[in-house]
Enzyme design. Structure first.
Site, PDB file in Angstrom:
ATOM      1  N   ASP A  58       0.859  -1.179   0.000  1.00  0.00           N
ATOM      2  CA  ASP A  58       0.000   0.000   0.000  1.00  0.00           C
ATOM      3  C   ASP A  58       0.901   1.237   0.000  1.00  0.00           C
ATOM      4  O   ASP A  58       2.081   1.151   0.361  1.00  0.00           O
ATOM      5  CB  ASP A  58      -0.884  -0.027   1.249  1.00  0.00           C
ATOM      6  CG  ASP A  58      -1.753   1.204   1.369  1.00  0.00           C
ATOM      7  OD1 ASP A  58      -2.380   1.581   0.375  1.00  0.00           O
ATOM      8  OD2 ASP A  58      -1.786   1.791   2.468  1.00  0.00           O
ATOM      9  N   THR A  61      -0.091   4.821   1.252  1.00  0.00           N
ATOM     10  CA  THR A  61      -0.234   5.683   2.421  1.00  0.00           C
ATOM     11  C   THR A  61      -0.015   4.911   3.711  1.00  0.00           C
ATOM     12  O   THR A  61      -0.669   3.917   3.974  1.00  0.00           O
ATOM     13  CB  THR A  61      -1.628   6.330   2.436  1.00  0.00           C
ATOM     14  OG1 THR A  61      -1.820   7.026   1.206  1.00  0.00           O
ATOM     15  CG2 THR A  61      -1.757   7.307   3.599  1.00  0.00           C
ATOM     16  N   ASP A 100      -1.441  -0.929   5.999  1.00  0.00           N
ATOM     17  CA  ASP A 100      -1.649  -0.450   7.373  1.00  0.00           C
ATOM     18  C   ASP A 100      -3.086  -0.060   7.675  1.00  0.00           C
ATOM     19  O   ASP A 100      -3.408   0.266   8.810  1.00  0.00           O
ATOM     20  CB  ASP A 100      -0.752   0.762   7.647  1.00  0.00           C
ATOM     21  CG  ASP A 100      -1.272   2.026   6.964  1.00  0.00           C
ATOM     22  OD1 ASP A 100      -1.785   1.922   5.834  1.00  0.00           O
ATOM     23  OD2 ASP A 100      -1.159   3.109   7.559  1.00  0.00           O
TER      24      ASP A 100
END
Length: 739
Positions: free
Chosen positions: A425, A427, A625
Site C-alpha cells: 500500500d 499511504t 496499514d
C-alpha cells in the site's frame, strides 16, 4: 419540518414497503452459524462439535459481532490444562533426573519405591487429564485413518506411559537383563513432558487463531449499533438491525455512517481512510455516496440507505477477510504428510518386531517381544519430530521480535520464504500517512515567511487535516500565529478572515474566484508541476491579490528507498496498490523505482489484484496499514502490517512491523529463509535418530552380537535427538537479519 418536504415523501414511500426485507445484520447469528475445522475446512456442520477427521474443536466460519477480545473456550481449556500439567510434570522431571546430579544421585530415595510411585501419581493426571484432548485426537485419527501429528504424539506418550506403568506394577514379566534390583526403568517424565510441550504448542496456535477471529469482530464492530432515523415527527434512534433500504438517516458531527447510501440533504467532510487508506477527509454534498463505518466530520447531513447488512462495503470486507483466512492451508499440513508415512511404518515395524520375537526369539519370548516392541515405540517417539518445527519457530519468532518483526504464527514464516512478489500500500506504508507542509511558494512581492504566517494564523481556526498540516509546518519553522477576526469557512471551498488588519483567504482556485480574486492563472500553472509530484496545492490570497501556493503532501518515509533496494536485492518484484489518484501514485512509484503500480483501487480491487497475481503462479505477500488493506492482507499468502497502522490490519496480517519500517520486510524474509532451513535441518536430525535407532530397538543386531537395545538406551537416544534439535534451533538467535 415542512409538511411537503422531500423527507416526508420518502417516509411515505418507505412505509408501504414490506417489513420482511433484509436487515442490517452484518454477521450471522450464533443460532445460524456454520462450524468448520481449522485443519480440514471441508468439514462443515450447523452445530458445534469435533472434527470427525482429526478431533479438533470446530469453530464458526464467520464471526458474530461482539467484544473483539472475547475469550475462546477451547483456548481457556487448553491453557488450564497446560498450566496444571506443567505444575505436575516439573516435579516428575526433577525426580527422574535426580540421579544425574552428583549431590543427589547417591541418596537412597532417588531411585526408591517412593520416588517411583510419586512419579506415577503425578504423571497419571498429566497424561490422563491434561493430555486427554491429544490422546482423543490421536485415537480419532487412527479410527478415521487420517494420520497426523496427534497420532504420533498419542502413540509416543501412550507407549512411554503404559510401558512405565507395567514396569512398575508387574516388573516380573520382564527378563532379568532388563531389571536392576528387581526394578525396571520407567519413563513417566518423557510422557509428561511431551504432553506439556504439545499443550504449549496448542495454546500458542489457539491464541493466533483467536487474534484472527478478533480481527473480523473488530470489522463487524465498526458499524454503529444505532442509527438516527428521520421521521415526520422528528428524528429518533433505532437499532441498526431495523434499518431498511430506502430509510432516511441523519448523520451528525462525529458519528459513524451506519449503512451505505447517498447524501440527500446537507454537506460535510467524511474521513474514509478505512476504505481508501488516504488520510484526507472527502467532502460530501447532495448526491455523493457515503459508506458504512466511515466517520463524519464537523458537518451534518441526511442520507438515504441503499445497501444494508452484508451488502454494504463493510459487510463485503468482513466476508472477504473471513473467506481468505479460511482458504489458507493449516501449518500442520507438512507434518501430517510426514506422519502419514512415518506412523504406519513405525506401527508396522513394531508389530513385525513383536511377531518375529514371538516366533524366533529366545525364552522368555513374550517378555523379549514386549521389550523390543516398546523400545521401538519409545525410540520412535516423535519428540524430536514434534520439536523440530516449534523450536525453530519459537527461536525465530523471538529473534524477529528483537528486530521489530512480530510474527503471528508459523504459517507466516513458512510461506514468507517462498514469496516472489511483494504488494505494498502507499499511504502509511511507503509514506508517513500524515499530511505535511512541503513547499511555501509566494508570488512576486510577497515574503515566504509572511505568507506562511498569515495562512497558518487563518488555518488554526479550521478543523481540516490540510489546515492542521499548515499550522504544524509554521510552528516547526518557529513562526508565531496571530488571532483571526471575522473567520468564516466555506465547505469544499476554503477559509477567510482578517489578520492584523489584512484580508487573508486560503483554499481552492474556484473559492478565491468566488471571492473576487483575479490573476490566478499564472499561479495555477505553477501548481500543475506540484500536483504531478503528488502534492496538494492550496492557494493563498492576501488583500485581494494572489499571494502564493502552499504545497502539502504525504512524504515518503526516509527508510523506504533503502528498503526498496534491499527487497529488490532479495529478488522480489514490487507492486504498489493504492486508492490514491493516478497522478500521485505514478509520481511516488517512479521516484521509488517500483516494478508496477495500480491506482484508484478499492479494497475489492486490491483483493482481485492479489488473486490475479496468485493465479499467475506468483507467491504474493501484501504490506499495508489500513482497514481497507485487511482483505488483501488475508488474501495474500503472507500479510504484513505496519505497527503504526490500524488494529484490524495488524490482526489480519501474519507479520507486523513494529516500527512501520519497510526494511523490516527484508528482515522478515531473511528470518523466514533461515528458520525454514533450520527446520529442515531439525527434521533431518529427528529422522536420523529414528532411522538408526528403530533397527537397533527391533533387535536387528541380536542374532550377530547378542545386543538388545534397552528401553533406557532408547529413552537416551530419544532425549539426544531432542537435544540436537533444540541446540540447532538455538543457532537462530545469532542469525544476521540486516545489512
Amino acid at each position: 419540518m415542512p409538511v411537503n418536504s422531500p423527507i416526508d415523501e420518502s417516509i411515505s414511500e418507505v412505509a408501504v414497503e414490506p417489513r420482511d426485507r433484509s436487515t442490517t445484520k452484518v454477521g450471522p447469528s450464533a443460532a445460524h452459524a456454520i462450524y468448520t475445522c481449522p485443519m480440514h475446512p471441508e468439514v462443515q456442520q450447523d452445530n458445534p462439535g469435533e472434527c470427525p477427521k482429526c478431533g479438533m474443536t470446530l469453530e464458526p466460519k464467520a464471526a458474530v459481532a461482539g467484544p473483539a477480545d472475547e475469550e475462546n473456550a477451547e483456548l481457556r481449556d487448553m491453557t488450564t490444562r497446560f498450566w496444571i500439567g506443567a505444575a505436575l510434570a516439573l516435579p516428575v522431571f526433577v525426580l527422574a533426573m535426580a540421579h544425574l546430579i552428583p549431590a543427589l544421585g547417591r541418596l537412597p530415595w532417588v531411585d526408591g519405591s517412593g520416588s517411583r510411585w510419586l512419579q506415577f501419581a503425578l504423571a497419571t493426571p498429566v497424561i490422563c487429564w491434561a493430555g486427554w484432548p491429544l490422546l482423543r485426537r490421536g485415537w480419532r485419527s487412527l479410527v478415521t485413518r487420517h494420520l497426523n501429528m496427534f497420532t504420533l504424539i498419542s502413540i509416543g506418550v501412550g507407549a512411554a506411559f503404559i510401558f512405565s506403568a507395567v514396569a512398575m506394577l508387574m516388573p516380573g514379566i520382564f527378563p532379568p537383563t532388563m531389571q536392576h534390583e528387581g526394578k525396571v526403568a520407567i519413563y513417566f517424565e518423557s510422557a509428561a513432558v511431551i504432553v506439556v510441550l504439545v499443550l504449549l504448542g496448542q495454546v500458542l496456535e489457539l491464541r493466533a487463531r483467536s487474534r484472527t477471529g478478533s480481527a473480523i469482530k473488530a470489522l463487524l464492530n465498526l458499524a454503529p449499533p444505532m442509527a438516527r432515523q428521520v421521521a415526520a415527527g422528528g428524528d429518533h434512534e433505532v437499532p441498526l438491525e431495523q434499518v431498511k433500504v430506502g430509510d432516511w438517516l441523519r448523520v451528525v458531527p462525529g458519528d459513524k455512517v451506519p449503512v451505505d447510501g447517498a447524501v440527500v440533504e446537507g454537506h460535510s467532510s467524511v474521513e474514509e481512510s478505512m476504505i481508501t487508506g488516504e488520510p484526507l477527509p472527502v467532502e460530501k454534498t447532495v448526491g455523493d455516496k457515503v459508506t458504512a463505518g466511515t466517520v463524519n466530520g464537523s458537518g451534518s447531513f441526511v442520507m438515504r440507505a441503499e445497501r444494508i447488512g452484508s451488502d454494504t462495503l463493510l459487510g463485503q470486507i468482513v466476508n472477504m477477510v473471513g473467506e481468505a483466512q479460511r482458504s489458507r492451508a493449516p501449518i500442520q499440513g507438512l507434518a501430517d504428510k510426514v506422519a502419514g508415512i512415518f506412523v504406519p511404518v513405525v506401527l508396522a515395524v513394531s508389530a513385525l518386531t513383536f511377531v518375529l520375537w514371538m516366533w524366533l526369539g529366545p525364552e522368555p519370548k513374550l517378555a523379549h517381544a514386549i521389550v523390543c516392541a516398546v523400545a521401538l515405540l519409545i525410540i520412535a517417539c516423535p519428540c524430536a519430530l514434534g520439536l523440530a518445527t516449534p523450536m525453530s519457530i519459537m527461536v525465530g519468532v523471538g529473534r524477529g521480535a528483537q528486530e521489530g518483526v512480530l510474527v503471528k504464527n508459523a504459517e507466516a514464516l513458512e510461506r514468507l520464504e517462498k514469496v516472489t512478489t511483494l504488494v505494498v500500500d502507499k499511504t502509511g506504508t511507503l509514506t508517513e500517512g500524515k499530511p505535511k507542509l512541503i513547499d511555501v511558494l509566494p508570488t512576486q512581492g510577497f515574503d515566504p515567511t509572511d505568507l506562511l504566517h498569515l495562512a497558518a494564523s487563518l488555518e488554526q481556526n479550521s478543523e481540516h487535516p490540510l489546515a492542521a498540516a499548515i499550522v504544524r509546518g509554521a510552528k516547526e519553522r518557529g513562526i508565531a500565529l496571530d488571532t483571526v477576526k471575522e473567520f468564516r469557512s466555506v465547505t469544499a471551498g476554503g477559509v477567510a478572515g482578517i489578520i492584523a488588519g489584512r484580508s487573508v483567504m486560503v483554499g481552492k482556485p474556484d473559492f478565491l474566484r468566488s471571492e473576487k480574486i483575479t490573476g490566478l492563472e499564472a499561479v495555477e500553472a505553477s501548481a500543475v508541476k506540484l500536483q504531478e509530484e503528488g502534492k496538494t496545492a492550496m492557494f493563498v490570497a492576501i488583500d485581494g491579490k494572489p499571494g502564493g501556493i502552499l504545497a502539502v503532501a504525504d512524504p515518503i518515509k526516509s527508510s523506504t528507498p533503502k528498503a526498496i533496494g534491499e527487497l529488490h536485492a532479495l529478488g522480489l518484484q514490487l507492486v504498489m496498490l493504492t486508492g490514491d489518484n493516478r497522478r500521485t501514485a505514478d509520481a511516488v512509484a517512479k521516484h521509488l523505482g517500483m516494478d508496477a503500480v495500480e491506482a484508484e483501487i478499492d479494497p475489492a480491487g486490491k483483493v482481485a489484484y492479489v488473486k490475479k497475481l496468485r493465479a499467475e503462479g506468483k507467491h504474493v505477500a501484501m504490506a499495508g496499514d489500513g482497514i481497507n488493506d485487511a482483505p488483501a492482507l488475508s488474501e495474500a499468502e503472507v500479510g504484513i502490517a505496519m505497527g503504526t497502522g490500524t488494529d484490524v490490519a495488524m490482526q489480519s496480517a501474519g507479520v507486523t512491523l513494529v516500527k512501520g519500517d519497510l526494511r523490516g520486510i527484508a528482515k522478515a524474509i531473511r528470518l523466514s529463509r533461515a528458520t525454514m532451513r533450520n527446520i529442515r535441518e531439525n527434521l533431518f536430525f529427528a529422522f536420523l535418530y529414528n532411522a538408526l535407532g528403530i533397527p537397533l530397538a527391533a533387535g536387528a543386531l541380536y542374532p550377530f552380537f547378542g545386543w538388545l537395545l534397552s528401553p533406557i538406551i532408547a529413552g537416551a537416544a530419544m532425549s539426544l535427538s531432542s537435544l540436537s534439535v533444540i541446540g540447532n534451533a538455538l543457532r537462530l538467535r545469532k542469525v544476521k537479519l540486516g545489512f
